[in-house]
Design a protein around this motif. Structure first.
Motif, PDB file in Angstrom:
ATOM      1  N   MET A  56       0.868  -1.186   0.122  1.00 52.38           N
ATOM      2  CA  MET A  56       0.050   0.165  -0.116  1.00 52.38           C
ATOM      3  C   MET A  56       0.939   1.137  -0.091  1.00 52.38           C
ATOM      4  SD  MET A  56      -3.369  -0.765   0.133  1.00 52.38           S
ATOM      5  CE  MET A  56      -3.229  -2.207  -1.051  1.00 52.38           C
ATOM      6  N   GLU A  57       0.503   2.265  -0.450  1.00 47.78           N
ATOM      7  CA  GLU A  57       1.218   3.392  -0.612  1.00 47.78           C
ATOM      8  C   GLU A  57       0.199   4.676  -0.595  1.00 47.78           C
ATOM      9  OE1 GLU A  57       2.175   4.354  -5.108  1.00 47.78           O
ATOM     10  OE2 GLU A  57       3.697   3.285  -4.238  1.00 47.78           O
ATOM     11  N   THR A  58       0.708   5.895  -0.157  1.00 47.78           N
ATOM     12  CA  THR A  58       0.046   7.255  -0.345  1.00 47.78           C
ATOM     13  C   THR A  58       1.181   8.118  -0.919  1.00 47.78           C
ATOM     14  OG1 THR A  58      -1.074   8.812   0.979  1.00 47.78           O
ATOM     15  CG2 THR A  58       0.984   7.742   2.100  1.00 47.78           C
ATOM     16  N   SER A 252       5.117   4.268   1.532  1.00 46.87           N
ATOM     17  CA  SER A 252       4.457   2.823   1.213  1.00 46.87           C
ATOM     18  C   SER A 252       4.861   1.794   2.423  1.00 46.87           C
ATOM     19  CB  SER A 252       5.209   2.344  -0.203  1.00 46.87           C
ATOM     20  OG  SER A 252       6.665   2.292  -0.030  1.00 46.87           O
ATOM     21  N   VAL A 262      -3.291   0.821   5.188  1.00 47.34           N
ATOM     22  CA  VAL A 262      -4.055   2.042   4.677  1.00 47.34           C
ATOM     23  C   VAL A 262      -4.301   2.894   5.976  1.00 47.34           C
ATOM     24  CG1 VAL A 262      -6.474   2.903   3.973  1.00 47.34           C
ATOM     25  CG2 VAL A 262      -5.273   1.091   2.882  1.00 47.34           C
ATOM     26  N   LEU A 265      -0.826   4.545   7.198  1.00 48.56           N
ATOM     27  CA  LEU A 265      -0.327   5.389   6.186  1.00 48.56           C
ATOM     28  C   LEU A 265      -1.097   6.756   6.069  1.00 48.56           C
ATOM     29  CD1 LEU A 265       0.499   3.157   3.087  1.00 48.56           C
ATOM     30  CD2 LEU A 265       2.135   4.275   4.538  1.00 48.56           C
ATOM     31  N   ASN A 266      -2.347   6.662   6.467  1.00 48.70           N
ATOM     32  CA  ASN A 266      -3.194   7.916   6.408  1.00 48.70           C
ATOM     33  C   ASN A 266      -3.088   8.415   7.820  1.00 48.70           C
ATOM     34  OD1 ASN A 266      -4.172   7.748   3.870  1.00 48.70           O
ATOM     35  ND2 ASN A 266      -5.986   6.687   4.386  1.00 48.70           N
ATOM     36  N   ALA A 499      -3.665   6.688   1.244  1.00 51.74           N
ATOM     37  CA  ALA A 499      -3.990   5.232   1.002  1.00 51.74           C
ATOM     38  C   ALA A 499      -5.184   4.774   0.942  1.00 51.74           C
ATOM     39  CB  ALA A 499      -2.906   4.621   2.175  1.00 51.74           C
TER      40      ALA A 499
END
Length: 824
Positions: A56-58, A252, A262, A265-266, A499
């Motif tokens: 996952m990435e933002t 990530s 998710v 990351l957020n 994310a």
């Protein structure tokens, strides 16, 4: 002098036989197949047990946001040092311990929610129908699975297995560890959903989520982890700066639970946005705090002067007193305001100078604008100093390099020295301005002294009141400006793509890699085994080995005898094995012809050690001569370890030994066989002095008599690598056949044979390669268990040829029948 011939030993060095190595690899194909089956099975089991790994990435941007309400009057500046420095700082903060502590604490990610998968427990964060709220001031059992089973929609059962008398508990309020006593065994208790659980080792409330779905009867697990250990795991979040756009940062993570990644990351971006905005507002916050403390003092002073003015007006006719004094009041008020502004600037400079000299944390400096200072050098340098101080404190949690901190200290010291120089210059100018204002105030006061006393008193009171009121109003205005600036500030960090789980994202496990590794290891392990055997096994493997090691001619190759009997030629005269002996017969006849041998022809068969097939070859060579209707006799001269009687089912009671000691005549020791034209003379009873008997004159007489009776005389002799009997018999024979057995005869024995032929101890010698298989395997039934090496002892090769010391052990007696393998 050394002769070149002295180095001839190097000519016999055996190079790597790549062709032979490939043949051996092919012969072990079953091993490779089994190895591949095992490795692929292991790879399959590993693959199906591995958790799926997702990525996952933002995406965020860093943009220096200027406050739209900044004016020349506010001058509340905070700068992180430019975009490039901001990106570097933010990248460091994302991986710092202090920042990740805030994120983990906010999300309570030290609590794991698990379910039992097919093979192991899996992370079910976001998928369980409940969540727990804990009392952080009380202890929670740590690193222990807490089973939760829902009996109904409103009732659940807790199960905790205790293996000892105490468990470790942690209080997350201060991350303090302790232990508490428990009863060993499984703790089981039921609770209502939403009801507080207050136990010595567990303090929580369990809540059902909105839209939980069906969960009655399901079992879940909760686990409390070490806080610092959890933070350490999340410090590994990957931070990547876009090479093409230096202000773009990609965060990530990789893991088995997409919902957890998710949220993290957020959350990590949101926490940093708040922190960055708080630090950006620090200047305004410091200013507001300074103004608030000043307003409290000014409010008291303004109230006091107001009461004094009110009291004065009550006792006097204020209108008559004020008449004629207004112009003096306005003028001196203007001078007092100017003096107060200069005094506030000097006080700020003195306070700033003391702070810079006595403190190392510059993040709480108030804005110069609170003192009315708008010198761009002062404002800019203080802003830089606050930025560097803030950045250094952030990096202290993530960076361990002393050099980086020294660089920060050098930069801050340089800016601090510049500010101190600016302060000195500014104070000099302000001191001059203050002296001018004081002169003007003195002049005005001298003029006021000429007025009546009541007017002087009123001017004095009003002067104090108006100055306090002006200062109070000024600070209220600046506080309002600071509030506006603080409210209008924007974070420099912005989400581009938060994310989000949109499906996909699977990056592992890489099952194909495991299968490729299985293929590689499945081939490698047996290959190493074969390679090791190839070098450890120093036995003759093929005719190339013989031709490399000796110049003695090879006159025949005999295959492996797989029949139960050693009479291969007689029982299967049309077999390939029989043909190989016929070919040897033809070669022998050529040798006899070449040597002009007339009459009876003699042949001695020997080898290096026992087990190479001398008796087998003797019997079958004799058989091919007999089948050609030539009178043939086999003489068993292996007096130490006779085997010839076993081949023809005869009793070894009378034989050569009886003749040599003058007990029997030639005709008495000859045994007829069921093969026409073939007779056998056994060795007879084992004598105490076999070598001496063979050296006796009777041996010559025996050979003389046999030559008068037979066409071919074949001597089955003991191995020359162990005893010298065969060497003593070489004078009676026309041709010597030396038996070399595949995967059995050691290469060192060929060197020994070369030396004997070179010393003419053996004459007219040729080699027969026995037991040949195209796919001979290393370590076959013949390959091991026989020690080797001339001069170092021969292990079981020497059995029956030397005096035995003591009786054989029980183990040797048991395995002896199995080690008497067929001689091919």
């Amino acid at each position: 002098m050394l002769d070149i011939k002295d180095f001839s030993i190097f000519e016999n060095q055996v190079s790597f036989d790549f062709k032979g190595f490939l043949i051996k690899i092919g012969s072990y194909w079953k091993w490779f197949l089994i190895s591949l089956i095992i490795t692929f099975t292991i790879a399959y089991q590993v693959n199906i047990r591995k958790e799926k790994i997702y990525g996952m990435e933002t995406l965020i941007s860093v943009k220096e946001e200027s406050n739209p309400l900044f004016t020349s009057n506010t001058s509340l500046v905070f700068n992180w040092g430019g975009i490039s420095d901001q990106v570097s700082t933010i990248s460091t903060i994302f991986q710092s311990r202090s920042h990740n502590e805030l994120v983990v604490e906010k999300l309570q990610f030290y609590i794991d929610y698990l379910v039992q998968g097919k093979y192991n427990l899996t992370d079910a964060y976001g998928a369980v129908p409940f969540y727990v709220t804990i009392d952080k001031t009380k202890g929670q059992v740590v690193n222990t699975l807490i089973g939760i089973k829902f009996i109904s929609e409103t009732e659940y059962e807790i199960r905790i297995p205790f293996t000892s008398n105490s468990v470790s508990i942690v209080s997350y309020a201060d991350n303090f560890y302790s232990s508490t006593a428990v009863v060993p065994g499984e703790f089981v208790k039921r609770y209502k959903v939403g009801t507080p659980v207050n136990l010595p080792f567990l303090n929580w409330k369990l809540h059902i989520k909105d839209k939980p779905g069906f969960y009655k009867g399901n079992e879940y697990f909760v686990k409390f982890n070490d806080f610092d250990g959890t933070v350490s795991r999340y410090k590994g979040v990957n931070v990547r700066v876009d090479d093409r756009a230096g202000s773009i940062i990609t965060l990530s993570m990789q893991g088995p639970n997409k919902a957890r990644m998710v949220d993290y990351l957020n959350a990590t971006v949101k926490v940093l946005i708040k922190r960055q905005l708080d630090e950006k507002n620090q200047f305004a916050t410091n200013t507001i705090s300074f103004i608030d403390s000043t307003l409290v003092a000014m409010e008291a002073q303004l109230r006091e002067t107001g009461d004094e003015l009110k009291s004065f007006r009550k006792s006097k006719n204020i209108y008559d007193i004020e008449a004629g004094g207004e112009k003096f009041t306005d003028k001196i008020f203007e001078f007092d305001v100017q003096k107060d502004e200069i005094a506030r600037k000097l006080a700020y400079y003195n306070s700033l100078k003391t702070y810079l000299k006595n403190s190392v944390d510059y993040s709480k400096l108030p804005a110069p604008s609170v003192a009315g200072i708008d010198d761009p050098n002062i404002v800019s340098n203080i802003s830089k100093l606050i930025a560097l101080s803030t950045q250094r404190s952030e990096m202290a949690y993530a960076v361990k390099s002393d050099k980086i901190f020294k660089d920060f200290d050098i930069q801050m010291d340089a800016i601090k020295n510049v500010i101190l120089e600016n302060i000195a210059t500014a104070k000099t100018a302000l001191q001059y301005d203050l002296s001018l204002i004081n002169n003007k105030i003195n002049q005005a006061e001298n003029t006021i002294k000429k007025l009546p006393e009541d007017q002087q008193e009123l001017i004095k009171i009003k002067r104090k009141y108006d100055l306090s009121d002006n200062i109070y109003s000024t600070f209220l205005q600046k506080r309002s400006e600071a509030d506006i600036v603080k409210a209008a500030n924007l974070s420099d960090i912005h989400f581009i793509d938060p994310a989000k789980d949109i499906g996909g994202g699977l990056i592992g496990p890489r099952t194909s890699v495991n299968y490729v590794l299985a293929l590689f290891l499945g081939i490698l392990f047996p290959l190493i085994f074969v390679f090791t055997i190839f070098f450890i096994n120093n036995a003759i493997q093929n005719t190339d080995d013989i031709s490399t090691l000796t110049q003695i001619p090879l006159i025949g190759v005999v295959g492996l005898n797989k029949a139960a009997s050693d009479l291969a030629v007689f029982e299967k005269p049309k077999s390939a094995l029989s043909e190989s002996f016929r070919a040897i017969r033809s070669s022998l006849q050529f040798l006899y012809k070449q040597q002009n041998v007339d009459g009876a022809k003699t042949l001695m068969i020997t080898s290096s050690v026992s087990g190479e097939g001398k008796t087998f070859c003797s019997v079958n060579i004799a058989t091919v001569f007999a089948l050609s209707e030539k009178k043939t006799v086999i003489v068993g001269l292996d007096l130490r370890k006779p085997k010839l009687s076993d081949e023809f089912q005869l009793v070894n009671e009378v034989g050569v030994v009886n003749y040599l000691i003058n007990q029997k005549g030639v005709d008495e020791i000859i045994n007829k066989t069921h093969i026409p034209y073939l007779d056998v003379i056994l060795s007879g009873p084992i004598p105490p002095n076999p070598s001496e008997l063979i050296l006796s004159d009777q041996m010559g007489e025996l050979m003389k008599e046999l030559k008068g009776k037979y066409d071919y005389i074949i001597l089955d002799t003991p191995p020359v690598g162990l005893v010298s009997d065969a060497l003593e018999l070489s004078e009676f024979v026309d041709v010597t056949l030396y038996i070399v057995r595949q995967n059995f005869t050691k290469k060192e024995m060929i060197t020994l044979l070369n030396n004997r032929v070179k010393r003419k101890e053996l004459s007219n010698t040729s080699i027969i390669f026995n037991g040949f298989e195209n796919k001979a395997k290393y370590g076959s039934a013949y390959g091991y268990g026989y020690g080797y090496g001339y001069g170092y002892g021969y292990g079981t090769y020497a059995n029956g040829y030397h005096e035995e010391e003591g009786a054989k052990g029980w183990f040797q007696k048991i395995i002896r029948p199995f080690r008497k393998s067929k001689k091919s």
